[in-house]
Design a protein around this motif. Structure first.
Motif, short mmCIF file in Angstrom:
data_model
loop_
_atom_site.label_atom_id
_atom_site.label_comp_id
_atom_site.label_asym_id
_atom_site.label_seq_id
_atom_site.Cartn_x
_atom_site.Cartn_y
_atom_site.Cartn_z
N SER A 181 14.33 21.49 58.63
CA SER A 181 13.78 22.44 59.60
C SER A 181 13.42 23.84 59.01
O SER A 181 12.29 24.20 59.12
CB SER A 181 14.74 22.55 60.96
OG SER A 181 14.88 21.12 61.48
N SER A 182 14.31 24.34 58.65
CA SER A 182 14.32 25.85 57.84
C SER A 182 13.13 25.83 56.74
O SER A 182 12.34 26.93 57.05
CB SER A 182 15.52 26.31 57.52
OG SER A 182 16.44 26.59 58.32
N LEU A 183 13.11 24.81 55.92
CA LEU A 183 12.43 24.93 54.80
C LEU A 183 11.00 24.45 55.31
O LEU A 183 9.52 25.06 55.02
CB LEU A 183 12.57 23.92 53.86
CG LEU A 183 13.95 24.20 53.10
CD1 LEU A 183 14.40 23.44 51.93
CD2 LEU A 183 14.20 26.01 52.66
N LYS A 184 10.84 23.43 56.17
CA LYS A 184 9.47 23.13 56.84
C LYS A 184 8.76 24.33 57.60
O LYS A 184 7.65 24.47 57.46
CB LYS A 184 9.94 21.93 57.74
CG LYS A 184 8.50 21.36 58.46
CD LYS A 184 8.77 20.22 59.32
CE LYS A 184 7.56 19.64 59.97
NZ LYS A 184 6.59 18.93 58.91
N ASN A 185 9.67 25.17 58.46
CA ASN A 185 8.98 26.28 59.09
C ASN A 185 8.66 27.42 57.84
O ASN A 185 7.37 27.99 58.29
CB ASN A 185 10.03 26.88 60.04
CG ASN A 185 10.41 26.14 61.04
OD1 ASN A 185 9.50 25.00 61.47
ND2 ASN A 185 11.55 26.01 61.77
N HIS A 186 9.41 27.48 56.94
CA HIS A 186 8.99 28.59 55.86
C HIS A 186 7.77 28.21 55.17
O HIS A 186 6.83 29.23 54.85
CB HIS A 186 10.22 28.59 54.96
CG HIS A 186 9.78 29.44 53.66
ND1 HIS A 186 9.69 30.81 53.91
CD2 HIS A 186 9.69 29.25 52.36
CE1 HIS A 186 9.32 31.24 52.57
NE2 HIS A 186 9.41 30.44 51.77
N LEU A 187 7.52 26.79 55.14
CA LEU A 187 6.47 26.38 54.26
C LEU A 187 5.11 26.05 55.17
O LEU A 187 4.16 25.62 54.53
CB LEU A 187 6.63 25.25 53.42
CG LEU A 187 7.79 25.42 52.28
CD1 LEU A 187 8.33 24.28 51.65
CD2 LEU A 187 7.18 26.26 51.30
N ASP A 211 13.94 30.27 44.56
CA ASP A 211 12.72 30.84 43.75
C ASP A 211 11.48 30.16 43.86
O ASP A 211 10.36 30.35 43.93
CB ASP A 211 12.99 31.46 42.60
CG ASP A 211 13.96 32.51 42.72
OD1 ASP A 211 14.11 32.98 43.51
OD2 ASP A 211 14.41 32.77 41.45
N SER A 212 11.62 28.57 43.61
CA SER A 212 10.66 27.79 43.75
C SER A 212 9.70 27.69 44.97
O SER A 212 8.62 27.48 44.62
CB SER A 212 11.29 26.26 43.46
OG SER A 212 12.05 25.79 44.26
N ILE A 213 10.22 28.12 45.89
CA ILE A 213 9.43 28.01 47.16
C ILE A 213 9.42 29.37 47.90
O ILE A 213 9.11 29.52 49.07
CB ILE A 213 9.86 26.98 48.24
CG1 ILE A 213 11.32 27.14 48.51
CG2 ILE A 213 9.69 25.55 47.58
CD1 ILE A 213 11.58 26.32 49.76
N GLY A 214 9.78 30.68 47.32
CA GLY A 214 10.11 31.77 47.95
C GLY A 214 10.83 31.96 49.11
O GLY A 214 10.63 32.91 50.05
N TYR A 215 11.89 31.25 49.07
CA TYR A 215 12.70 31.14 50.38
C TYR A 215 14.33 31.91 49.93
O TYR A 215 14.88 31.87 48.86
CB TYR A 215 13.16 29.67 50.74
CG TYR A 215 14.20 29.66 51.87
CD1 TYR A 215 13.50 29.75 53.28
CD2 TYR A 215 15.26 29.35 51.76
CE1 TYR A 215 14.45 29.53 54.27
CE2 TYR A 215 16.41 29.21 52.82
CZ TYR A 215 15.60 29.26 54.17
OH TYR A 215 16.42 29.12 55.10
N ALA A 216 14.58 32.80 50.90
CA ALA A 216 15.91 33.32 50.69
C ALA A 216 16.67 33.46 52.09
O ALA A 216 16.16 33.51 53.03
CB ALA A 216 15.65 34.75 50.17
N ALA A 217 17.91 33.26 52.04
CA ALA A 217 18.68 33.31 53.40
C ALA A 217 20.12 33.49 52.88
O ALA A 217 20.54 33.21 51.94
CB ALA A 217 18.54 32.04 53.95
#
Length: 203
Positions: free
Chosen positions: A52-58, A170-176
C-alpha cells in the motif's frame, strides 16, 4: 515459503501452462517445481502495508507495484526460473504478460524461519541476475532488521536495525523510518534481537 515438489524436470512452458490451472502456487527453477505454502498473518500484514505504501508513493507514475501472486522471470545463459516475490515494483512498458513480469526494478522478500536461508542465498543470487533489478530488500518479521542490496553499490550489504533509522529505496525514490515497515505489528522498544545485533554498528 516453498517446499520441493517430487516431479521430474519439466519445461518452462509446461510449468506456465500448469500454473494457470493449479490451485496451489509453485515456483520454478531450472526444470524443478516447488510448491508454495501459506504465510503467517504477520508476514501477510507486513507485505500488505508495504504494498500500500509503495503503491501510494508511485501513484500517477509509470511504475506498478505487485504483491505475492505475480511471477518474475529469470532467463539467461545460466538457466530459467520463475519466482513469486512478496512485493516488487516494475517500471518498464515492455512487460505485457498478464501473469509474468520480466523486468522488475525493486524486489522485496519478507523472511520467515522456513524461507530465510533460501531467500538470503539462492533467491538473492538469482534476483541479481535480472538486468533490470536495481535493488533487493530482505525484511525480517521476527525482529527489526532490513537488508538492502543495490546494484549501483555492487550489491553491498546495507543493514538497518534501529526504529528511527531512515531506510532508503533509491530505485523508486522512497524513504521511511524502519518502524514504518512494521506499522501494523510494531515491536516493543525492548524487542529481543539476535546475538549478532548486539553492539553492532549499522553498515
Amino acid at each position: 515459503m516453498s517446499t520441493a515438489a517430487h516431479k521430474l524436470p519439466i519445461t518452462a512452458t509446461e510449468y506456465l501452462e500448469g500454473e494457470l490451472r493449479s490451485e496451489t502456487r509453485h515456483e520454478f527453477v531450472d526444470g524443478r517445481v516447488y510448491a508454495m505454502s501459506g504465510a503467517s498473518r504477520r508476514h501477510n500484514e507486513i507485505c500488505g502495508d508495504l504494498y500500500s505504501s509503495l503503491k501510494n508513493h508511485l501513484h500517477g507514475g509509470p511504475c506498478r507495484t505487485y504483491i505475492e501472486a505475480v511471477k518474475v522471470q529469470i532467463a539467461d545463459d545460466l538457466g530459467e526460473g520463475y519466482y513469486y516475490p512478496d512485493v516488487f515494483v516494475a517500471c518498464e512498458p515492455g512487460d505485457d504478460d498478464s501473469h509474468v513480469v520480466s523486468n522488475p526494478k525493486l524486489i522485496i522478500e519478507v523472511l520467515s524461519d522456513s524461507t530465510s536461508r533460501i531467500d538470503r542465498t539462492d533467491k538473492l543470487t538469482n534476483y541479481k541476475r535480472i538486468p533490470s533489478v536495481e535493488e533487493i530488500v530482505l525484511i525480517e518479521q521476527a525482529w527489526p532488521e532490513i537488508l538492502v542490496f543495490r546494484r549501483s553499490e555492487r550489491w553491498k550489504r546495507n543493514l538497518y536495525t534501529q526504529f528511527g533509522t531512515i531506510v532508503r529505496l533509491d530505485s523508486i525514490g522512497y524513504a521511511a523510518p524502519l518502524a514504518a515497515f512494521y506499522q501494523s505489528n510494531p515491536f516493543p522498544e525492548d524487542v529481543q534481537r539476535p546475538w549478532y545485533h548486539l553492539n553492532r554498528i549499522e553498515d
